[in-house]
Design a protein around this motif. Structure first.
Motif, PDB file in Angstrom:
ATOM      1  N   LYS A 181       0.841  -1.249   0.022  1.00  0.00           N
ATOM      2  CA  LYS A 181      -0.005   0.006  -0.154  1.00  0.00           C
ATOM      3  C   LYS A 181       0.875   1.159  -0.033  1.00  0.00           C
ATOM      4  CE  LYS A 181      -1.079  -0.132   5.007  1.00  0.00           C
ATOM      5  NZ  LYS A 181       0.316   0.377   5.386  1.00  0.00           N
ATOM      6  N   ASP A 182       1.928   1.264   0.614  1.00  0.00           N
ATOM      7  CA  ASP A 182       2.867   2.288   0.820  1.00  0.00           C
ATOM      8  C   ASP A 182       3.502   2.540  -0.635  1.00  0.00           C
ATOM      9  OD1 ASP A 182       2.299   2.587   3.501  1.00  0.00           O
ATOM     10  OD2 ASP A 182       4.164   1.395   3.813  1.00  0.00           O
ATOM     11  N   GLU A 183       3.744   1.634  -1.495  1.00  0.00           N
ATOM     12  CA  GLU A 183       4.388   1.711  -2.593  1.00  0.00           C
ATOM     13  C   GLU A 183       3.208   2.612  -3.839  1.00  0.00           C
ATOM     14  OE1 GLU A 183       7.824  -0.368  -5.576  1.00  0.00           O
ATOM     15  OE2 GLU A 183       5.974  -1.379  -5.101  1.00  0.00           O
ATOM     16  N   ILE A 184       1.986   1.719  -3.608  1.00  0.00           N
ATOM     17  CA  ILE A 184       0.945   2.088  -4.468  1.00  0.00           C
ATOM     18  C   ILE A 184       0.534   3.677  -4.087  1.00  0.00           C
ATOM     19  CG2 ILE A 184      -1.440   1.951  -4.800  1.00  0.00           C
ATOM     20  CD1 ILE A 184      -0.028  -0.564  -5.912  1.00  0.00           C
ATOM     21  N   LYS A 185       0.631   4.036  -2.888  1.00  0.00           N
ATOM     22  CA  LYS A 185       0.265   5.308  -2.362  1.00  0.00           C
ATOM     23  C   LYS A 185       1.347   6.434  -2.973  1.00  0.00           C
ATOM     24  CE  LYS A 185      -0.616   8.281   1.449  1.00  0.00           C
ATOM     25  NZ  LYS A 185      -0.847   8.234   3.030  1.00  0.00           N
ATOM     26  N   GLN A 186       2.377   6.058  -3.068  1.00  0.00           N
ATOM     27  CA  GLN A 186       3.532   6.755  -3.290  1.00  0.00           C
ATOM     28  C   GLN A 186       3.517   7.096  -4.970  1.00  0.00           C
ATOM     29  OE1 GLN A 186       7.223   5.637  -4.282  1.00  0.00           O
ATOM     30  NE2 GLN A 186       7.729   7.964  -4.442  1.00  0.00           N
ATOM     31  N   ILE A 187       3.243   5.921  -5.610  1.00  0.00           N
ATOM     32  CA  ILE A 187       3.080   6.087  -7.182  1.00  0.00           C
ATOM     33  C   ILE A 187       1.799   6.904  -7.485  1.00  0.00           C
ATOM     34  CG2 ILE A 187       2.542   4.877  -9.133  1.00  0.00           C
ATOM     35  CD1 ILE A 187       4.212   2.297  -8.028  1.00  0.00           C
ATOM     36  N   ILE A 188       0.858   6.609  -6.987  1.00  0.00           N
ATOM     37  CA  ILE A 188      -0.397   7.666  -7.161  1.00  0.00           C
ATOM     38  C   ILE A 188       0.030   9.041  -6.985  1.00  0.00           C
ATOM     39  CG2 ILE A 188      -2.653   8.320  -6.346  1.00  0.00           C
ATOM     40  CD1 ILE A 188      -3.081   5.189  -5.349  1.00  0.00           C
ATOM     41  N   LEU A 189       0.532   9.392  -5.830  1.00  0.00           N
ATOM     42  CA  LEU A 189       1.068  10.722  -5.615  1.00  0.00           C
ATOM     43  C   LEU A 189       1.971  11.295  -6.472  1.00  0.00           C
ATOM     44  CD1 LEU A 189       0.790  10.858  -1.568  1.00  0.00           C
ATOM     45  CD2 LEU A 189      -1.072  11.425  -3.212  1.00  0.00           C
ATOM     46  N   SER A 190       2.983  10.230  -6.778  1.00  0.00           N
ATOM     47  CA  SER A 190       4.062  10.850  -7.830  1.00  0.00           C
ATOM     48  C   SER A 190       3.487  11.321  -9.222  1.00  0.00           C
ATOM     49  CB  SER A 190       5.129   9.840  -7.799  1.00  0.00           C
ATOM     50  OG  SER A 190       4.674   8.728  -8.595  1.00  0.00           O
ATOM     51  N   LEU A 191       2.361  10.683  -9.471  1.00  0.00           N
ATOM     52  CA  LEU A 191       1.959  10.983 -10.738  1.00  0.00           C
ATOM     53  C   LEU A 191       0.949  12.233 -10.632  1.00  0.00           C
ATOM     54  CD1 LEU A 191       0.890   7.268 -12.048  1.00  0.00           C
ATOM     55  CD2 LEU A 191       2.721   8.986 -12.769  1.00  0.00           C
ATOM     56  N   GLY A 192       0.895  12.743  -9.489  1.00  0.00           N
ATOM     57  CA  GLY A 192       0.092  14.085  -9.310  1.00  0.00           C
ATOM     58  C   GLY A 192      -1.378  13.861  -9.267  1.00  0.00           C
ATOM     59  N   LEU A 193      -1.931  12.635  -8.631  1.00  0.00           N
ATOM     60  CA  LEU A 193      -3.182  12.017  -8.715  1.00  0.00           C
ATOM     61  C   LEU A 193      -3.535  12.191  -7.246  1.00  0.00           C
ATOM     62  CD1 LEU A 193      -3.267   8.912 -10.949  1.00  0.00           C
ATOM     63  CD2 LEU A 193      -3.871  11.398 -11.669  1.00  0.00           C
ATOM     64  N   GLU A 194      -5.004  12.496  -7.096  1.00  0.00           N
ATOM     65  CA  GLU A 194      -5.565  12.417  -5.586  1.00  0.00           C
ATOM     66  C   GLU A 194      -5.867  11.027  -5.367  1.00  0.00           C
ATOM     67  OE1 GLU A 194      -8.900  15.176  -5.146  1.00  0.00           O
ATOM     68  OE2 GLU A 194      -8.086  16.358  -6.895  1.00  0.00           O
ATOM     69  N   LEU A 195      -5.967  10.818  -4.186  1.00  0.00           N
ATOM     70  CA  LEU A 195      -6.353   9.516  -3.452  1.00  0.00           C
ATOM     71  C   LEU A 195      -7.619   9.226  -3.679  1.00  0.00           C
ATOM     72  CD1 LEU A 195      -3.641   9.383  -0.650  1.00  0.00           C
ATOM     73  CD2 LEU A 195      -3.764   7.825  -2.505  1.00  0.00           C
ATOM     74  N   ASP A 196      -8.376   9.513  -4.793  1.00  0.00           N
ATOM     75  CA  ASP A 196      -9.642   9.455  -4.889  1.00  0.00           C
ATOM     76  C   ASP A 196     -10.357   9.131  -6.342  1.00  0.00           C
ATOM     77  OD1 ASP A 196     -12.513   9.693  -5.372  1.00  0.00           O
ATOM     78  OD2 ASP A 196     -12.100  12.069  -4.711  1.00  0.00           O
ATOM     79  N   THR A 197     -10.481   7.731  -6.585  1.00  0.00           N
ATOM     80  CA  THR A 197     -10.660   7.273  -7.745  1.00  0.00           C
ATOM     81  C   THR A 197     -11.764   7.960  -8.796  1.00  0.00           C
ATOM     82  OG1 THR A 197     -12.385   5.485  -7.021  1.00  0.00           O
ATOM     83  CG2 THR A 197     -10.042   4.851  -7.148  1.00  0.00           C
ATOM     84  N   ASP A 198     -12.566   8.623  -8.051  1.00  0.00           N
ATOM     85  CA  ASP A 198     -13.616   9.510  -9.005  1.00  0.00           C
ATOM     86  C   ASP A 198     -13.080  10.580  -9.691  1.00  0.00           C
ATOM     87  OD1 ASP A 198     -15.727   7.985  -7.873  1.00  0.00           O
ATOM     88  OD2 ASP A 198     -16.281   9.730  -6.230  1.00  0.00           O
ATOM     89  N   THR A 199     -12.023  11.054  -9.205  1.00  0.00           N
ATOM     90  CA  THR A 199     -11.098  11.993 -10.060  1.00  0.00           C
ATOM     91  C   THR A 199     -10.227  11.643 -11.151  1.00  0.00           C
ATOM     92  OG1 THR A 199      -9.164  11.913  -8.653  1.00  0.00           O
ATOM     93  CG2 THR A 199     -11.152  13.456  -7.947  1.00  0.00           C
TER      94      THR A 199
END
Ligand SMILES: Nc1nc2c(ncn2[C@@H]2O[C@H](COP(=O)(O)OP(=O)(O)O)[C@@H](O)[C@H]2O)c(=O)[nH]1
Ligand SMILES: [Mg+2]
Length: 396
Positions: A181-199
């Motif tokens: 989960k930590d790696e996934i979270k870091q990847i999501i944020l590194s792409l400039g995405l929010e932690l919200d799939t709706d967006t």
């Protein structure tokens, strides 16, 4: 635990030739850490400069061999055959292929740089190897996207209360890729995405799948059949192409490596894998001699056949692993002063990781480590580096 390096690529690029050459090793009996009945899994070696001479000690490896101050440390090589060209257009990647792929830590994509095989592996001329590079990356990305979409769907449809976290659900769905989960979270944020799939729109999902694939299946390109003039021309063009800057390329000739190992086995030459030269010690026929001299010219130009280099680049550069020798502060192994082990550890390994790698009891009782070169004490969270010689001091 041993790292698994997967060989992938369309048919007829030289996967089996590479695999056979890399796993054909003259190692004394009993030196094998495992036996396998799966013919697509074999033992290859990575070279590590032995630490024993620095300590005026001798070396007698438990696994692999030591040749003139160079350790050949075993690692697993897997011939992941069965890539179906055009898979994402409907055929899907084969199940066995995906299962084998999941078990690998790093990939060597073998590409036919001679351009003499088409996308299905049939003979042709002038095929652009870039198509094959793009094809494999796209296939892997589509596979990741498929699993990512499933994770998103289950995150959105399963009621988990207000605490539902996207990174937790995605990490669970993608657990086979050895992520968390930590790696996934870091990847999501590194792409400039929010932690919200709706967006997330379709492009965001594509980018996310691609980034997770790059992190969890790092890849090296072996530009194979480099002994042909066509491959050499393609090499110059493709390694100059800025679109391919993000990839690591190693020029290889599986043919040359196989020929030299066979000649060495037959007592015709003395060849150490990875070297850029060899000595003729037997009595080759005129034809054989001419072939060997051609290979000699090739490996002088390219710094070797590239097979050994590709395996080492995959493990040490692309994956970032390090080799660590267990030692004692006044030399090597404290019982008899002989270096025996050399372990391959992950890039970020600490003293504590090394202790747990040796044995869970040793990890549980860890007091500290000793850097045997400086004879200084190092803490549990001290980062180890390549070719460290470390004594673990533990109550167990
Ligand atoms: N010239 C040249 N031919 C190679 C090389 N490696 C493999 N080949 C040839 O390419 C063909 C396919 O090789 P193979 O190992 O069976 O490919 P695979 O289908 O990917 O396993 C065979 O005819 C090999 O002899 C190489 O380094 N140089
Ligand atoms: Mg094959």
């Amino acid at each position: 635990m041993s790292y698994r390096i997967g060989l992938v690529g369309k048919p007829s690029v030289g996967k089996s030739s590479f695999f056979n050459a890399a796993t054909m090793n003259d190692v004394p009996e009993g030196a094998y850490p495992f036996t396998t009945i799966d013919p697509s899994v074999g033992e290859a070696y990575v070279r590590v400069e032995c630490a024993a001479p620095e300590f005026d000690e001798t070396c007698s490896p438990n696994l692999g061999v030591c040749r003139d101050g160079t350790r050949f440390v075993p690692t697993k090589l897997v011939d992941v055959a069965g890539l179906i060209p055009g898979a994402h257009e409907g055929n899907g990647l084969g199940n066995q292929f995906l299962t084998d792929l999941n078990e690998t830590d790093v990939l060597i994509h073998i590409v036919d740089f001679s351009g003499t095989t088409d996308s299905k592996g049939e003979p042709t001329e002038g095929h652009d190897p870039r198509e094959d590079i793009d094809f494999l990356e796209t296939e892997l990305d589509m596979w990741y996207l498929d699993i990512l979409e499933k994770g998103i769907e289950s995150h959105e449809t399963t009621y988990e209360g207000a605490d539902a976290k996207i990174e937790v659900d995605l990490a669970e769905q993608m657990s086979a890729f050895k992520t968390n989960k930590d790696e996934i979270k870091q990847i999501i944020l590194s792409l400039g995405l929010e932690l919200d799939t709706d967006t997330w729109d379709a492009d965001d999902r594509d980018a996310l799948a691609r980034e997770i694939r790059k992190r969890t299946k790092p890849m090296l390109i072996a530009a194979n059949k480099m002994d042909t003039p066509e491959a050499q021309a393609n090499w110059d063009e493709i390694t100059d192409d800025p679109d391919y800057d993000h990839l690591t390329f190693v020029p290889t000739s599986a043919h040359a490596e196989g020929a030299l190992k066979t000649a060495d086995d037959n007592g015709v030459v003395d060849y150490t894998p990875g070297d850029d030269d060899f000595e003729i010690i037997g009595d080759p026929s005129a034809d054989q001699k001419a072939g060997l001299e051609q290979i000699r010219e090739f490996i002088a130009d390219y710094g070797g056949t590239g097979v050994q280099q590709a395996i080492e680049t995959a493990l040490f550069d692309v994956l970032g692993c390090i080799a660590v020798f267990p030692g004692s502060a006044n030399g090597s192994d404290d019982t008899d002063g002989v270096f025996r082990d050399c372990f391959i550890l992950p890039e970020e390994a600490t003293t504590e990781d090394f202790a747990y790698f040796l044995h869970s009891d040793i990890g549980d009782g860890l007091l500290h480590g000793i850097d045997c070169r400086t004879e200084r004490q190092v803490g549990a969270d001290h980062d180890l580096t390549h070719r460290d010689v470390v004594e673990i001091v533990s109550t167990n």
